[in-house]
Design a protein around this motif. Structure first.
Motif, PDB file in Angstrom:
ATOM      1  N   LEU A   1       0.437  -1.221   0.196  1.00  0.00           N
ATOM      2  CA  LEU A   1      -0.100   0.116  -0.222  1.00  0.00           C
ATOM      3  C   LEU A   1       0.964   1.089   0.491  1.00  0.00           C
ATOM      4  N   LEU A   2       1.777   1.552   1.254  1.00  0.00           N
ATOM      5  CA  LEU A   2       2.967   2.677   0.641  1.00  0.00           C
ATOM      6  C   LEU A   2       3.573   2.835   0.061  1.00  0.00           C
ATOM      7  N   ILE A   3       3.840   1.675  -0.710  1.00  0.00           N
ATOM      8  CA  ILE A   3       5.116   1.755  -2.077  1.00  0.00           C
ATOM      9  C   ILE A   3       3.865   2.507  -2.767  1.00  0.00           C
ATOM     10  N   GLU A   4       3.188   2.325  -3.223  1.00  0.00           N
ATOM     11  CA  GLU A   4       2.048   2.301  -4.498  1.00  0.00           C
ATOM     12  C   GLU A   4       1.418   3.999  -3.696  1.00  0.00           C
ATOM     13  N   LEU A   5       1.346   4.935  -3.029  1.00  0.00           N
ATOM     14  CA  LEU A   5       0.938   6.020  -2.320  1.00  0.00           C
ATOM     15  C   LEU A   5       2.498   6.684  -2.306  1.00  0.00           C
ATOM     16  N   ALA A   6       3.084   6.578  -2.234  1.00  0.00           N
ATOM     17  CA  ALA A   6       4.383   6.936  -2.267  1.00  0.00           C
ATOM     18  C   ALA A   6       5.348   7.509  -3.448  1.00  0.00           C
ATOM     19  N   THR A   7       4.670   6.186  -4.032  1.00  0.00           N
ATOM     20  CA  THR A   7       4.753   6.226  -5.620  1.00  0.00           C
ATOM     21  C   THR A   7       4.468   7.503  -6.710  1.00  0.00           C
ATOM     22  N   ILE A   8       2.567   7.565  -5.867  1.00  0.00           N
ATOM     23  CA  ILE A   8       1.940   8.783  -5.846  1.00  0.00           C
ATOM     24  C   ILE A   8       2.811   9.976  -5.969  1.00  0.00           C
ATOM     25  N   SER A   9       2.919   9.745  -4.705  1.00  0.00           N
ATOM     26  CA  SER A   9       3.031  11.152  -4.049  1.00  0.00           C
ATOM     27  C   SER A   9       4.327  12.065  -4.925  1.00  0.00           C
ATOM     28  N   LEU A  10       5.578  10.874  -5.497  1.00  0.00           N
ATOM     29  CA  LEU A  10       6.394  11.873  -5.789  1.00  0.00           C
ATOM     30  C   LEU A  10       6.616  11.673  -7.716  1.00  0.00           C
ATOM     31  N   ASN A  11       5.092  11.380  -8.060  1.00  0.00           N
ATOM     32  CA  ASN A  11       5.037  10.872  -9.238  1.00  0.00           C
ATOM     33  C   ASN A  11       4.402  12.333  -9.893  1.00  0.00           C
ATOM     34  N   PHE A  12       5.396  13.378  -9.919  1.00  0.00           N
ATOM     35  CA  PHE A  12       4.591  14.946 -10.304  1.00  0.00           C
ATOM     36  C   PHE A  12       6.603  15.140 -11.325  1.00  0.00           C
TER      37      PHE A  12
ATOM     38  N   LYS B   1       1.272  13.389   2.706  1.00  0.00           N
ATOM     39  CA  LYS B   1       0.620  12.699   4.169  1.00  0.00           C
ATOM     40  C   LYS B   1      -1.299  13.450   3.496  1.00  0.00           C
ATOM     41  N   LYS B   2      -1.586  13.804   2.611  1.00  0.00           N
ATOM     42  CA  LYS B   2      -2.946  13.168   2.224  1.00  0.00           C
ATOM     43  C   LYS B   2      -3.483  12.535   1.766  1.00  0.00           C
ATOM     44  N   LEU B   3      -2.487  11.431   1.114  1.00  0.00           N
ATOM     45  CA  LEU B   3      -2.746  10.394   1.089  1.00  0.00           C
ATOM     46  C   LEU B   3      -2.846   9.202   1.979  1.00  0.00           C
ATOM     47  N   VAL B   4      -2.005   9.069   3.026  1.00  0.00           N
ATOM     48  CA  VAL B   4      -1.771   8.546   3.494  1.00  0.00           C
ATOM     49  C   VAL B   4      -3.251   8.511   4.809  1.00  0.00           C
ATOM     50  N   ASN B   5      -3.748  10.298   5.249  1.00  0.00           N
ATOM     51  CA  ASN B   5      -4.897  10.226   5.141  1.00  0.00           C
ATOM     52  C   ASN B   5      -6.242   9.949   5.281  1.00  0.00           C
ATOM     53  N   ALA B   6      -5.809   9.797   3.893  1.00  0.00           N
ATOM     54  CA  ALA B   6      -7.247   9.725   2.920  1.00  0.00           C
ATOM     55  C   ALA B   6      -7.372   7.968   3.466  1.00  0.00           C
ATOM     56  N   ALA B   7      -5.811   7.331   3.371  1.00  0.00           N
ATOM     57  CA  ALA B   7      -6.463   5.654   3.069  1.00  0.00           C
ATOM     58  C   ALA B   7      -6.586   5.232   4.887  1.00  0.00           C
ATOM     59  N   VAL B   8      -5.790   6.199   5.983  1.00  0.00           N
ATOM     60  CA  VAL B   8      -6.590   5.941   7.305  1.00  0.00           C
ATOM     61  C   VAL B   8      -8.048   5.878   7.603  1.00  0.00           C
ATOM     62  N   GLN B   9      -8.519   6.991   6.777  1.00  0.00           N
ATOM     63  CA  GLN B   9      -9.919   7.776   6.702  1.00  0.00           C
ATOM     64  C   GLN B   9     -10.948   6.346   6.452  1.00  0.00           C
ATOM     65  N   LEU B  10     -10.233   6.152   4.972  1.00  0.00           N
ATOM     66  CA  LEU B  10     -11.574   4.703   4.781  1.00  0.00           C
ATOM     67  C   LEU B  10     -11.625   3.477   5.811  1.00  0.00           C
ATOM     68  N   ILE B  11     -10.214   3.600   5.204  1.00  0.00           N
ATOM     69  CA  ILE B  11      -9.894   2.556   7.393  1.00  0.00           C
ATOM     70  C   ILE B  11     -10.918   2.527   8.274  1.00  0.00           C
ATOM     71  N   ASN B  12     -10.879   3.203   8.179  1.00  0.00           N
ATOM     72  CA  ASN B  12     -11.713   3.772  10.141  1.00  0.00           C
ATOM     73  C   ASN B  12     -12.839   3.557   9.479  1.00  0.00           C
ATOM     74  N   HIS B  13     -13.709   4.297   8.508  1.00  0.00           N
ATOM     75  CA  HIS B  13     -14.848   3.592   7.666  1.00  0.00           C
ATOM     76  C   HIS B  13     -15.093   2.725   6.983  1.00  0.00           C
ATOM     77  N   ASN B  14     -14.516   1.891   7.001  1.00  0.00           N
ATOM     78  CA  ASN B  14     -13.878   0.607   6.727  1.00  0.00           C
ATOM     79  C   ASN B  14     -15.226   0.560   5.158  1.00  0.00           C
ATOM     80  N   ASP B  15     -14.977   1.930   4.846  1.00  0.00           N
ATOM     81  CA  ASP B  15     -14.355   1.687   3.047  1.00  0.00           C
ATOM     82  C   ASP B  15     -13.536   1.088   2.338  1.00  0.00           C
ATOM     83  N   THR B  16     -14.037   0.955   1.222  1.00  0.00           N
ATOM     84  CA  THR B  16     -13.134   0.338   0.025  1.00  0.00           C
ATOM     85  C   THR B  16     -12.520   0.887   0.203  1.00  0.00           C
ATOM     86  N   LEU B  17     -10.735   0.668   0.053  1.00  0.00           N
ATOM     87  CA  LEU B  17      -9.771   0.963  -0.200  1.00  0.00           C
ATOM     88  C   LEU B  17      -9.269   0.644  -1.682  1.00  0.00           C
ATOM     89  N   SER B  18      -9.369   1.631  -1.881  1.00  0.00           N
ATOM     90  CA  SER B  18      -9.025   1.204  -3.697  1.00  0.00           C
ATOM     91  C   SER B  18      -8.302   3.152  -4.221  1.00  0.00           C
TER      92      SER B  18
END
Lengths: 486, 169
Positions: free
Chosen positions: A132-143, A177-194
């Motif tokens: 998961l975090l490899i993917e989020l880190a790659t997105i973060s660095l993809n600019f 940070k934004k991506l991690v916060n979003a992922a944690v929020q989805l986990i906390n709300h039992n939403d689909t993590l995609s």
């Protein structure tokens, strides 16, 4: 203690002799390697690093800005991979023990964002076939910061202003940070993590990564740098920036880790300070021009890093500091060293094996490097009936003592300044004779004209010490001077 | 937020920037979080720790000599601050007292503790100011409760140390 390092190159360095053999340390460093090599910003950093080292040192501050603004992304992701590895391979109590140890570490307190604990406990840690975090880190660095027209490539602070003024576009840590916060929020709300859900909730811009995008952004960077610093574009592209193949850049994965493949990317401690590979395609040519070759005979430690049944030749170019290893079969190593015109270096612990198993002509000189206390070095050279020494002051803190005799062997050791009195005492007591060079042969306190033979010593020292390639005078590395004793 | 508190934050950030030792992006984050209404306590503390670590040249913050390695000087120092604030509850609700607290901590606690631990004298006022910024952001009472619950109670070394220090008073 620094156990490993990734310096935006093709290798990952791990101190294999200081207890860093734990596999999670390998994974930590390979994570830096992976997310840097697979992202647009990471490739720009690799390019900036290569160009700043080989063509234009004024670019280092630009690399600094990108590095500083992505440090949390890099370190938290690497720690996450370590923690997931522990979870995957250990039982719960061992994994908890590791987690507890991790959470009291300096790294954790500095780099782990709120939500880290929830993420490593979350059972679905694979997304898009990636951790998961490899993917989020790659997105973060993809600019692609090179698209910004306001960058002034002679003013590093323009980079900083642009990163700070456009955090959601160009600040990797902000995006992460934004991506991690979003992922944690989805986990906390039992939403689909995609990935789509995470990106939507985080509200950041996302460039879909592919080889062409990476290549275009690096080319754009080179064009801008050539305009700003009068560099040759073809030279940068062909000789400095080694663009990897599409497969290497984007298809590397940590899921289903191939341990042997990873280990082969690590190099033993002898190389642990300044591995720098020359541009691709130049190696066969360059081998005729390298100044020293260090011969590491095969030992068990090499097997541990994936080099089986081979010696390792470390080739070193004194001026560019290119410094790289070639695992080689014994027969080929002997053939190469016999034809090699520069200086040969060995570790003293291999002295016996080298002199009995590695035939080279009697006329060839070999430098043996001794790692240990000065008195042990003195006792050793006395046992070889060597009485002549001379010394070189490498810098304010480090001295090198050479011991020579008429034969083809030169022994040397690097020591701290605190042993200098001991050296003087050993000369005053006539235990050893100090060899000064005749006056007039000293050029710039460094090089000597005759074959008596300072240039060669300089090459050997340059390959052993971690001299700064930017600290040069007229193209030569400054690594101190030979000491003249009155 | 009190104007004296805002001034304190501004002065501290200015001093921090002048050191040229701290990651500029982390300084910017720290500054933003001090002025943000909805700030995560853990994030404030992480940024404060990050900044102090940079000030100390990124050496892992020195562990206390002859003590359990789970207590860093950073924890030990905050323990002393906690002890001081907990013994002076008049500061709990006094929002104007922030600069006073900083000055007293520097005079009464910091020099002794930091000299003992080998921290550069010139950095002491700034390190204290950073910790005081965190306290001011959270309020003295909230910080004390949070530090006791999250740090002291989860660390037997600090708990033991607190008992010793309270016994000495």
């Amino acid at each position: 203690m620094i156990l490993g390092k990734y310096t935006f190159g093709d290798s990952v360095l791990v101190d294999t002799q200081n207890g860093a053999s734990a596999f999670d340390v390998y994974l930590h460093e390979i994570t830096h390697y992976s997310i840097t090599q697979r992202s647009i910003c990471g490739n720009l950093m690799i390019a900036l690093n290569a160009i700043s080292e080989l063509r234009e040192s004024k670019l280092k501050p630009f690399l600094f800005e990108l590095h500083q603004s992505s440090i949390v992304t890099q370190e938290m992701t690497a720690m996450y991979v370590q923690a997931i590895y522990e979870r995957m391979t250990k039982n719960d109590s061992k994994a908890d023990e590791f987690k507890s140890c991790l959470s009291s570490s300096d790294y954790y307190k500095k780099f782990c964002l709120d939500g880290f604990d929830a993420l490593i406990s979350y059972p679905e840690y694979v997304i898009n076939n990636q951790l998961l975090l490899i993917e989020l880190a790659t997105i973060s660095l993809n600019f692609n910061i090179t698209e910004n027209e306001d960058i002034c490539y002679t003013d590093p602070l323009s980079f900083r202003r642009i990163i700070m003024n456009n955090p959601s576009k160009y600040n990797a840590d902000y995006r992460y940070k934004k991506l991690v916060n979003a992922a944690v929020q989805l986990i906390n709300h039992n939403d689909t993590l995609s990935i789509d859900n995470i990106i939507e909730l985080a509200g950041i811009e996302y460039i879909n990564n592919n080889y062409q995008v990476v290549k275009d952004s690096v080319f754009r960077l080179c064009e801008c740098l050539c305009a700003a610093f009068s560099l040759d574009f073809d030279d940068l592209i062909n000789n400095v920036i080694k663009l990897r193949s599409e497969e290497d850049v984007l298809c590397d994965t940590l899921e289903g880790v191939n341990i042997e493949k990873i280990k082969q990317r690590f190099v033993p401690r002898a190389l642990n300070y300044s591995v720098k590979f020359p541009p691709e395609g130049t190696v066969p040519l360059l081998n005729n021009y390298v100044h020293t070759v260090m011969v590491l005979l095969h030992d068990k430690q090499m097997s541990n890093v994936g080099i089986s049944d081979k010696d390792v030749l470390i080739l070193h170019h004194s001026f560019t500091k290119w410094h790289y290893a070639v695992p080689t079969k014994r027969d080929d190593a002997i053939k190469y060293v016999n034809q090699f015109p520069g200086e040969i270096i060995c570790f003293l612990e291999d002295h016996h094996a080298f002199s009995t198993q590695f035939p080279i002509p009697q006329s060839r000189r070999v430098f043996y490097c001794f790692e240990g206390q000065l008195e042990s070095f003195f006792e050793y050279i006395e046992s070889k009936n060597i009485n002549n020494i001379h010394a070189h002051q490498v810098n304010d803190d480090v001295y090198c003592v050479f011991a020579t005799q008429k034969g083809r062997e030169v022994f040397f050791t690097l020591q701290t300044k605190f042993v200098w009195k001991h050296i003087i005492d050993s000369i005053n007591s006539e235990r050893f004779t100090y060899i000064n060079l005749p006056e007039g042969q000293n050029i710039d306190n460094c090089f000597y004209l005759s074959d008596k033979d300072w240039c060669k010593y300089e090459d050997v020292l340059s390959s052993i010490v971690d001299a700064d390639p930017d600290n040069s005078t007229e193209g030569f590395l400054q690594i101190g001077h030979r000491i003249y004793l009155q | 937020m009190e104007s004296s508190t805002i001034k304190y934050f501004e002065d501290t950030i200015t001093l921090l920037e002048q050191t040229n030792k701290v990651n500029p992006y982390v300084i910017a984050d720290f500054k933003n979080i001090l002025y943000t209404d909805e700030a995560s306590i853990r994030e404030i503390e992480r940024l404060c720790y990050f900044v102090i670590s940079n000030l100390c040249d990124d050496r892992p913050l020195i562990e206390l000599q002859d003590r359990n390695k789970n207590a860093s000087w950073y924890d030990y120092f905050r323990l002393q601050v906690y002890l001081f604030l907990n013994g002076n509850k008049k500061y709990y609700e006094d929002k104007t007292a922030i600069t006073v607290i900083g000055a007293i901590i520097i005079d009464d606690i910091a020099t002794d503790v930091f000299n003992h631990l080998g921290v550069d004298n010139r950095l002491i006022p700034l390190i204290v100011s950073l910790i005081v910024c965190v306290i001011a952001k959270m309020s003295v009472r909230a910080w004390c409760e949070h530090f006791y619950n999250e740090t002291i109670r989860t660390n037997p070394v600090l708990e033991e140390e607190l008992k010793k220090l309270e016994g000495k008073k």
